[in-house]
Motif scaffolding. Structure first.
Motif, PDB file in Angstrom:
ATOM      1  N   ASN A  25       0.825  -1.205   0.000  1.00  0.00           N
ATOM      2  CA  ASN A  25       0.000   0.000   0.000  1.00  0.00           C
ATOM      3  C   ASN A  25       0.855   1.250   0.000  1.00  0.00           C
ATOM      4  OD1 ASN A  25      -2.421  -1.418   0.139  1.00  0.00           O
ATOM      5  ND2 ASN A  25      -2.113  -1.715   2.355  1.00  0.00           N
ATOM      6  N   PRO A  26       0.364   2.299  -0.655  1.00  0.00           N
ATOM      7  CA  PRO A  26       1.095   3.566  -0.616  1.00  0.00           C
ATOM      8  C   PRO A  26       1.222   4.072   0.818  1.00  0.00           C
ATOM      9  CG  PRO A  26      -0.613   3.626  -2.296  1.00  0.00           C
ATOM     10  CD  PRO A  26      -0.845   2.380  -1.508  1.00  0.00           C
ATOM     11  N   LYS A  27       2.341   4.692   1.085  1.00  0.00           N
ATOM     12  CA  LYS A  27       2.578   5.276   2.407  1.00  0.00           C
ATOM     13  C   LYS A  27       1.925   6.656   2.451  1.00  0.00           C
ATOM     14  CE  LYS A  27       5.075   5.446   6.250  1.00  0.00           C
ATOM     15  NZ  LYS A  27       5.082   4.388   7.258  1.00  0.00           N
ATOM     16  N   LEU A  28       1.042   6.851   3.418  1.00  0.00           N
ATOM     17  CA  LEU A  28       0.344   8.130   3.526  1.00  0.00           C
ATOM     18  C   LEU A  28       1.271   9.199   4.109  1.00  0.00           C
ATOM     19  CD1 LEU A  28      -2.511   9.042   2.851  1.00  0.00           C
ATOM     20  CD2 LEU A  28      -3.126   8.649   5.236  1.00  0.00           C
ATOM     21  N   VAL A  29       1.454  10.285   3.380  1.00  0.00           N
ATOM     22  CA  VAL A  29       2.318  11.368   3.875  1.00  0.00           C
ATOM     23  C   VAL A  29       1.639  12.715   3.603  1.00  0.00           C
ATOM     24  CG1 VAL A  29       4.516  10.159   3.424  1.00  0.00           C
ATOM     25  CG2 VAL A  29       3.531  11.608   1.641  1.00  0.00           C
ATOM     26  N   SER A  30       2.192  13.757   4.194  1.00  0.00           N
ATOM     27  CA  SER A  30       1.770  15.101   3.800  1.00  0.00           C
ATOM     28  C   SER A  30       3.049  15.850   3.458  1.00  0.00           C
ATOM     29  CB  SER A  30       1.043  15.790   4.953  1.00  0.00           C
ATOM     30  OG  SER A  30       1.119  17.185   4.746  1.00  0.00           O
ATOM     31  N   PHE A  31       3.208  16.164   2.169  1.00  0.00           N
ATOM     32  CA  PHE A  31       4.448  16.834   1.765  1.00  0.00           C
ATOM     33  C   PHE A  31       4.547  18.224   2.385  1.00  0.00           C
ATOM     34  CE2 PHE A  31       4.177  13.541  -1.526  1.00  0.00           C
ATOM     35  CZ  PHE A  31       5.422  12.979  -1.319  1.00  0.00           C
ATOM     36  N   ALA A  53      -2.708  23.549 -12.361  1.00  0.00           N
ATOM     37  CA  ALA A  53      -2.197  22.252 -11.890  1.00  0.00           C
ATOM     38  C   ALA A  53      -0.684  22.237 -11.694  1.00  0.00           C
ATOM     39  CB  ALA A  53      -2.626  21.133 -12.844  1.00  0.00           C
ATOM     40  N   LYS A  54      -0.209  23.303 -11.064  1.00  0.00           N
ATOM     41  CA  LYS A  54       1.218  23.371 -10.721  1.00  0.00           C
ATOM     42  C   LYS A  54       1.549  22.350  -9.656  1.00  0.00           C
ATOM     43  CE  LYS A  54       2.422  28.259 -10.797  1.00  0.00           C
ATOM     44  NZ  LYS A  54       2.724  29.365  -9.938  1.00  0.00           N
ATOM     45  N   PHE A  55       2.788  21.941  -9.616  1.00  0.00           N
ATOM     46  CA  PHE A  55       3.320  21.185  -8.495  1.00  0.00           C
ATOM     47  C   PHE A  55       3.250  22.041  -7.232  1.00  0.00           C
ATOM     48  CE2 PHE A  55       6.717  18.227 -10.387  1.00  0.00           C
ATOM     49  CZ  PHE A  55       6.263  17.127  -9.691  1.00  0.00           C
ATOM     50  N   ILE A  56       2.969  21.457  -6.066  1.00  0.00           N
ATOM     51  CA  ILE A  56       3.266  22.267  -4.888  1.00  0.00           C
ATOM     52  C   ILE A  56       4.784  22.131  -4.678  1.00  0.00           C
ATOM     53  CG2 ILE A  56       0.986  22.210  -3.749  1.00  0.00           C
ATOM     54  CD1 ILE A  56       2.168  20.073  -1.829  1.00  0.00           C
ATOM     55  N   PRO A  57       5.466  23.252  -4.404  1.00  0.00           N
ATOM     56  CA  PRO A  57       6.936  23.188  -4.337  1.00  0.00           C
ATOM     57  C   PRO A  57       7.437  22.205  -3.279  1.00  0.00           C
ATOM     58  CG  PRO A  57       6.133  25.390  -3.732  1.00  0.00           C
ATOM     59  CD  PRO A  57       4.958  24.630  -4.216  1.00  0.00           C
ATOM     60  N   HIS A  58       6.598  21.909  -2.278  1.00  0.00           N
ATOM     61  CA  HIS A  58       6.996  20.988  -1.208  1.00  0.00           C
ATOM     62  C   HIS A  58       7.375  19.609  -1.766  1.00  0.00           C
ATOM     63  CE1 HIS A  58       4.133  23.957   0.210  1.00  0.00           C
ATOM     64  NE2 HIS A  58       4.647  23.852   1.419  1.00  0.00           N
ATOM     65  N   VAL A  59       6.572  19.103  -2.710  1.00  0.00           N
ATOM     66  CA  VAL A  59       6.840  17.771  -3.269  1.00  0.00           C
ATOM     67  C   VAL A  59       8.183  17.787  -3.986  1.00  0.00           C
ATOM     68  CG1 VAL A  59       6.042  16.021  -4.918  1.00  0.00           C
ATOM     69  CG2 VAL A  59       4.371  17.439  -3.725  1.00  0.00           C
ATOM     70  N   VAL A  60       8.396  18.845  -4.752  1.00  0.00           N
ATOM     71  CA  VAL A  60       9.619  18.939  -5.544  1.00  0.00           C
ATOM     72  C   VAL A  60      10.830  19.029  -4.618  1.00  0.00           C
ATOM     73  CG1 VAL A  60      10.813  20.286  -7.297  1.00  0.00           C
ATOM     74  CG2 VAL A  60       8.334  20.075  -7.391  1.00  0.00           C
ATOM     75  N   LYS A  61      10.716  19.869  -3.600  1.00  0.00           N
ATOM     76  CA  LYS A  61      11.852  20.037  -2.675  1.00  0.00           C
ATOM     77  C   LYS A  61      12.135  18.721  -1.937  1.00  0.00           C
ATOM     78  CE  LYS A  61      13.898  23.005   0.810  1.00  0.00           C
ATOM     79  NZ  LYS A  61      15.230  22.519   0.440  1.00  0.00           N
ATOM     80  N   TYR A  62      11.067  18.027  -1.607  1.00  0.00           N
ATOM     81  CA  TYR A  62      11.244  16.736  -0.930  1.00  0.00           C
ATOM     82  C   TYR A  62      12.062  15.786  -1.810  1.00  0.00           C
ATOM     83  CZ  TYR A  62      10.292  12.605   1.782  1.00  0.00           C
ATOM     84  OH  TYR A  62      10.455  11.484   2.545  1.00  0.00           O
TER      85      TYR A  62
END
Ligand SMILES: C[S@@+](CC[C@H](N)C(=O)[O-])C[C@H]1O[C@@H](n2cnc3c(N)ncnc32)[C@H](O)[C@@H]1O
Length: 428
Positions: A25-31, A53-62
């Protein structure tokens, strides 16, 4: 730092063998929580240009912090407004950005300026005056232009755009260009609070009321204020990146499914978010902007024909999950769209991973939309496909959709009923 991702989530990481059935199962996270140092999605130069529909920068930085190191090369074949490019540059990584939309070529040099000299307000305001005093006209080559404007506003915009086009091509003129793109939508009959290009009753009365006021002064003030705001954001970015000499290569107006970057660049990581299965038409959304920027009807139409998934696929992608959905789908039109979506999205991802080094990671951020009530587990299908071609599964994260503005300011922001987005990480 680099190890963090794998230490925390090792229970999810299982190398896939040919024929394996996915059973984890996918791991539930909050970027947003994982990257608390980013307090606003629009910080620095992120929101100089509007983009759906931009990326939130948090996902990219992660992904950047956990999957790459300084001076690595990162590729994004669906770069959109260049979120990956900006976050990569801030973290001293190099970026290669591709997108079908020509807008990329206007957004990147402004969003990630390479000159490290602070911009001056007085110079900007002098150039703005030149624009306002200009008396020649630029007329976009679009037969439908008059449909979107009252005549007086159109005549004024034509003069301002002609004035902007006469300026030297530097950061100041790019700031003014970005602002003119914005006001050309705000001062049109097109609804400007949603990405889609359409007329609305609300907008009609907004413009009628505007015409009863000193609209030209309002227009000029808006341009001056917005341009000065952008200048501040850019100066802040320049300040932060004074000692940073990383590269950003950008290719707007290319079809990633058929475009390959220079062979000699070794890429360390891919970070991308492909269009959604029933995504809005990006090129259509940007029509007004593209014509003002000087593109022709022919150029815009030929790009629109290459957009995923609004083009016909001449081959089928076969994976277990995708074949299962095909069997259940009863509507031919939807099946064609599904086929087109996976064929071209996967082709673009394949192209972009040709230069990826062995051991390099591919971070792919997708949704699980519903088609005729059937959930399309996009990440699973992509994983199944790539595990046949020498990639191994590394991780899958699920992030619940909160504020990401997928579909603009419509009442139903999420018509496909997607609750989550998924970050799939593969290794070459
Ligand atoms: C979800 S958006 C990417 C947004 C981006 N991550 C950002 O933060 O701004 C998907 C992008 O795919 C692009 N696209 C659609 N078809 C394409 C194609 N054939 N080749 C390259 N890009 C394409 C669209 O123009 C759009 O910018």
């Amino acid at each position: 730092m680099q190890q963090q991702l794998f230490i925390n989530y090792t229970e999810n990481i299982r190398l896939q063998k040919k024929g394996d059935v996915l059973n984890f199962n996918p791991k539930l996270v909050s970027f947003r929580e994982l990257v608390p140092e980013i307090v606003s999605t629009s910080y620095l130069t992120h929101s100089i240009y509007y983009y759906p529909a931009k990326f939130i920068p948090h996902v990219v930085k992660y992904c950047i912090d956990n999957c790459t190191k300084e001076n690595d090369w990162i590729i994004d074949p669906f770069a959109g407004s260049g979120t990956v490019g900006l976050e990569a540059n801030l973290a001293k990584r190099n970026a290669i950005l591709l997108d079908l939309n020509y807008m990329l070529n206007h957004i990147i040099p402004l969003k990630i300026p390479q000159e490290k000299i602070q911009l001056e307000k007085t110079i900007l305001n002098k150039k703005l005056e030149q624009v306002f005093d200009n008396n020649t006209e630029f007329t976009p080559s679009w037969s439908n232009l008059e449909y979107w404007y009252p005549q007086d506003i159109l005549d004024t915009l034509k003069k301002f755009w002609a004035g902007q086009k006469k300026l030297d091509n530097d950061l100041y003129s790019m700031i003014i260009q970005a602002t003119l793109v914005k006001v050309s939508k705000i001062f049109s009959f097109a609804e400007h609070k949603t990405p889609k290009l359409f007329k609305s009753k609300y907008k009609n009365s907004y413009i009628s009321e505007l015409l009863t006021k000193d609209w030209k002064n309002i227009l000029i003030n808006t341009i001056v204020n917005q341009s000065n705001d952008i200048l501040k954001d850019i100066n802040q970015f320049i300040n932060l990146t004074l000692n940073n000499n990383n590269f950003v290569k950008y290719y707007g107006g290319v079809d990633s499914a058929n475009y390959q970057i220079e062979k000699d660049i070794e890429v360390d990581c891919l970070i991308t978010s492909p269009p959604y299965l029933q995504a809005q038409e990006y090129i259509r959304t940007f029509k007004l902007d593209l014509y003002w920027l000087g593109y022709s009807e022919k150029q815009v139409k030929s790009l629109a024909n290459l957009e995923i998934p609004y083009r016909k696929a001449n081959k089928l992608i076969e994976t277990d999950s995708l074949n299962k959905i095909r069997k259940e789908l009863k509507i031919k039109k939807l099946e064609d769209m599904l086929n087109s979506y996976f064929y071209y999205t996967i082709k673009a991802l394949e192209n972009a991973t040709i230069n990826l080094k062995k051991g390099g990671l591919a971070c792919i951020f997708v949704g699980n939309p519903k088609v005729d009530g059937i959930e399309v587990e996009t990440w699973k299908i992509i994983n199944e496909y790539f595990s046949e071609y020498g990639f191994s599964f590394r991780a899958i994260y699920e992030d619940r959709i909160k504020m990401r503005q997928l579909f603009g300011a419509r009442n139903n922001k999420n018509p496909e009923g997607m609750k989550s987005e998924y970050l799939l990480i593969l290794e070459k």
